[in-house]
Design an enzyme around this catalytic site. Structure first.
Site, PDB file in Angstrom:
ATOM      1  N   TYR A 155     -19.576  69.865 -13.787  1.00 30.96           N
ATOM      2  CA  TYR A 155     -19.458  69.550 -15.219  1.00 30.96           C
ATOM      3  C   TYR A 155     -18.442  68.428 -15.440  1.00 30.96           C
ATOM      4  O   TYR A 155     -18.690  67.480 -16.173  1.00 30.96           O
ATOM      5  CB  TYR A 155     -19.037  70.828 -15.950  1.00 30.96           C
ATOM      6  CG  TYR A 155     -18.968  70.723 -17.453  1.00 30.96           C
ATOM      7  CD1 TYR A 155     -20.135  70.676 -18.221  1.00 30.96           C
ATOM      8  CD2 TYR A 155     -17.737  70.695 -18.124  1.00 30.96           C
ATOM      9  CE1 TYR A 155     -20.068  70.593 -19.610  1.00 30.96           C
ATOM     10  CE2 TYR A 155     -17.664  70.622 -19.502  1.00 30.96           C
ATOM     11  CZ  TYR A 155     -18.838  70.576 -20.238  1.00 30.96           C
ATOM     12  OH  TYR A 155     -18.773  70.497 -21.609  1.00 30.96           O
ATOM     13  N   LYS A 159     -19.082  64.738 -17.038  1.00 32.41           N
ATOM     14  CA  LYS A 159     -18.399  64.290 -18.259  1.00 32.41           C
ATOM     15  C   LYS A 159     -17.546  63.054 -17.989  1.00 32.41           C
ATOM     16  O   LYS A 159     -17.383  62.201 -18.864  1.00 32.41           O
ATOM     17  CB  LYS A 159     -17.557  65.436 -18.837  1.00 32.41           C
ATOM     18  CG  LYS A 159     -18.403  66.622 -19.330  1.00 32.41           C
ATOM     19  CD  LYS A 159     -19.381  66.202 -20.406  1.00 32.41           C
ATOM     20  CE  LYS A 159     -20.134  67.359 -21.028  1.00 32.41           C
ATOM     21  NZ  LYS A 159     -21.091  66.947 -22.057  1.00 32.41           N
TER      22      LYS A 159
HETATM   23  N1  LIG Z   1     -18.185  74.012 -26.726  1.00 31.96           N
HETATM   24  C1  LIG Z   1     -17.191  73.351 -26.183  1.00 31.96           C
HETATM   25  O1  LIG Z   1     -16.066  73.821 -26.137  1.00 31.96           O
HETATM   26  C2  LIG Z   1     -17.414  71.978 -25.651  1.00 31.96           C
HETATM   27  C3  LIG Z   1     -16.293  71.258 -25.213  1.00 31.96           C
HETATM   28  C4  LIG Z   1     -16.456  69.975 -24.719  1.00 31.96           C
HETATM   29  C5  LIG Z   1     -17.710  69.414 -24.685  1.00 31.96           C
HETATM   30  N2  LIG Z   1     -18.787  70.133 -25.096  1.00 31.96           N
HETATM   31  C6  LIG Z   1     -20.096  69.473 -25.026  1.00 31.96           C
HETATM   32  O2  LIG Z   1     -20.692  69.484 -26.288  1.00 31.96           O
HETATM   33  C7  LIG Z   1     -22.110  69.481 -26.150  1.00 31.96           C
HETATM   34  C8  LIG Z   1     -22.696  70.634 -26.963  1.00 31.96           C
HETATM   35  O3  LIG Z   1     -22.198  71.847 -26.414  1.00 31.96           O
HETATM   36  P1  LIG Z   1     -22.263  73.262 -27.171  1.00 31.96           P
HETATM   37  O4  LIG Z   1     -20.965  73.900 -26.990  1.00 31.96           O
HETATM   38  O5  LIG Z   1     -22.831  73.111 -28.524  1.00 31.96           O
HETATM   39  O6  LIG Z   1     -23.264  74.025 -26.187  1.00 31.96           O
HETATM   40  P2  LIG Z   1     -24.661  74.734 -26.473  1.00 31.96           P
HETATM   41  O7  LIG Z   1     -25.053  75.356 -25.185  1.00 31.96           O
HETATM   42  O8  LIG Z   1     -24.561  75.569 -27.690  1.00 31.96           O
HETATM   43  O9  LIG Z   1     -25.587  73.481 -26.793  1.00 31.96           O
HETATM   44  C9  LIG Z   1     -26.133  72.643 -25.811  1.00 31.96           C
HETATM   45  C10 LIG Z   1     -27.495  72.239 -26.291  1.00 31.96           C
HETATM   46  O10 LIG Z   1     -28.121  71.397 -25.303  1.00 31.96           O
HETATM   47  C11 LIG Z   1     -29.470  71.799 -25.188  1.00 31.96           C
HETATM   48  N3  LIG Z   1     -30.036  71.396 -23.906  1.00 31.96           N
HETATM   49  C12 LIG Z   1     -29.706  71.853 -22.672  1.00 31.96           C
HETATM   50  N4  LIG Z   1     -30.481  71.270 -21.745  1.00 31.96           N
HETATM   51  C13 LIG Z   1     -31.305  70.413 -22.401  1.00 31.96           C
HETATM   52  C14 LIG Z   1     -32.332  69.535 -21.992  1.00 31.96           C
HETATM   53  N5  LIG Z   1     -32.658  69.415 -20.710  1.00 31.96           N
HETATM   54  N6  LIG Z   1     -32.990  68.800 -22.938  1.00 31.96           N
HETATM   55  C15 LIG Z   1     -32.667  68.924 -24.248  1.00 31.96           C
HETATM   56  N7  LIG Z   1     -31.698  69.757 -24.700  1.00 31.96           N
HETATM   57  C16 LIG Z   1     -31.031  70.480 -23.785  1.00 31.96           C
HETATM   58  C17 LIG Z   1     -29.435  73.304 -25.347  1.00 31.96           C
HETATM   59  O11 LIG Z   1     -30.701  73.833 -25.672  1.00 31.96           O
HETATM   60  C18 LIG Z   1     -28.416  73.456 -26.491  1.00 31.96           C
HETATM   61  O12 LIG Z   1     -29.043  73.337 -27.750  1.00 31.96           O
HETATM   62  C19 LIG Z   1     -22.379  69.594 -24.654  1.00 31.96           C
HETATM   63  O13 LIG Z   1     -22.611  68.309 -24.119  1.00 31.96           O
HETATM   64  C20 LIG Z   1     -21.092  70.158 -24.109  1.00 31.96           C
HETATM   65  O14 LIG Z   1     -20.895  69.831 -22.762  1.00 31.96           O
HETATM   66  C21 LIG Z   1     -18.669  71.392 -25.572  1.00 31.96           C
END
Ligand SMILES: NC(=O)c1ccc[n+]([C@@H]2O[C@H](COP(=O)([O-])OP(=O)(O)OC[C@H]3O[C@@H](n4cnc5c(N)ncnc54)[C@H](O)[C@@H]3O)[C@@H](O)[C@H]2O)c1
Length: 247
Positions: A155, A159
């Protein structure tokens, strides 16, 4: 309503942060495409909710790792709304495990969705942005892209890759009036953070100067800002949304 008439594609927008980004972009006047991985029903609900609130939205299923599916999705958007002005590379997955136990499949899945997906979606929208000589690309990286995190080598690498990709792209397309930026959220309250054990949650909160987890809205506000006219001279940047965690 500073994004009136702009067409915005948000990947992985059926839930979590992406859903709130889509909602917030629509509230700012954008016509929004809620992308989802095929098989998810939540995307249709997310688009319905935007329309019920008076916004414009459609949902399109496409796996961001699949080049043909991504091209077909962008063609569908351009056919309907005549272009793409905003891309938010939000789709992301985790497959956490210490490296000695991490399988090549777990490595590949994470790099594929998080990094290859951002590459494919950016490549597909770029010709349309270049034609209009304007565009906004915002990719969701993470604090761990620069700090690293045990159990998240795949991951963190994905990133960190997004940060390098963002900076290279910013230089490549700046002359076309297209900005390319990344956000580096800390811990945001979505399913990803809810998986943490109580013990880990407490330890993490102790390291956040603001003593709270972020909300998806905290990330969405930054996306709307970077997509607006006020951010026209900001490109190649990585903005932390982390309550001071990475200061
Ligand atoms: N939640 C956190 O604390 C956090 C922190 C830093 C970064 N992020 C990043 O933010 C973004 C959103 O994360 P989140 O927390 O909402 O997670 P989440 O799991 O709720 O959302 C991720 C989304 O990506 C979709 N997805 C996964 N594989 C896919 C594919 N092959 N094609 C299309 N869609 C796909 C999933 O269906 C989901 O809707 C991600 O990139 C994550 O790495 C999240």
């Amino acid at each position: 309503m500073n994004l009136e008439g702009r067409v915005a594609l948000v990947t992985g927008a059926s839930g979590g942060i992406g859903r709130v980004i889509a909602r917030r972009l629509a509230a700012a006047g954008a016509r929004v495409v809620v992308n989802y991985r095929t098989g998810s029903e939540a995307a249709a609900e997310a688009a319905d909710a935007i329309r019920a609130a008076g916004g414009e939205a459609i949902s399109i299923g496409a796996d961001v790792c699949d080049a043909d599916a991504v091209e077909a999705m962008v063609s569908q958007v351009v056919g309907r709304w005549d272009g793409v002005d905003i891309l938010v590379n939000n789709a992301g997955v985790t497959r956490d495990r210490l490296l000695l136990r991490m399988t090549p499949k777990e490595w590949d899945e994470v790099i594929s969705v998080n990094l290859r997906g951002s590459f494919l979606c950016t490549k597909a929208v770029l010709p349309h942005m270049m034609k209009r000589r304007r565009g906004r690309i915002v990719s969701i990286s993470s604090v761990v892209g620069t700090s690293g995190n045990p159990g998240q080598a795949n991951y963190a690498a994905s990133k960190a890759g997004i940060i390098g990709f963002t900076k290279a792209m910013a230089r490549e397309v700046a002359s076309r009036n297209i900005t390319v930026n990344a956000l580096a959220p800390g811990y945001i309250t979505t399913a990803m953070v809810e998986q943490l054990s109580e013990e880990v949650r407490k330890a993490v909160l102790g390291r956040i100067p603001m003593s709270r987890f972020g909300a998806p809205e905290d990330v969405a506000e930054a996306v709307v800002f970077l997509c607006g006219d006020g951010a026209a001279y900001i490109t190649g940047q990585v903005l932390g949304i982390d309550g001071g965690l990475a200061v």
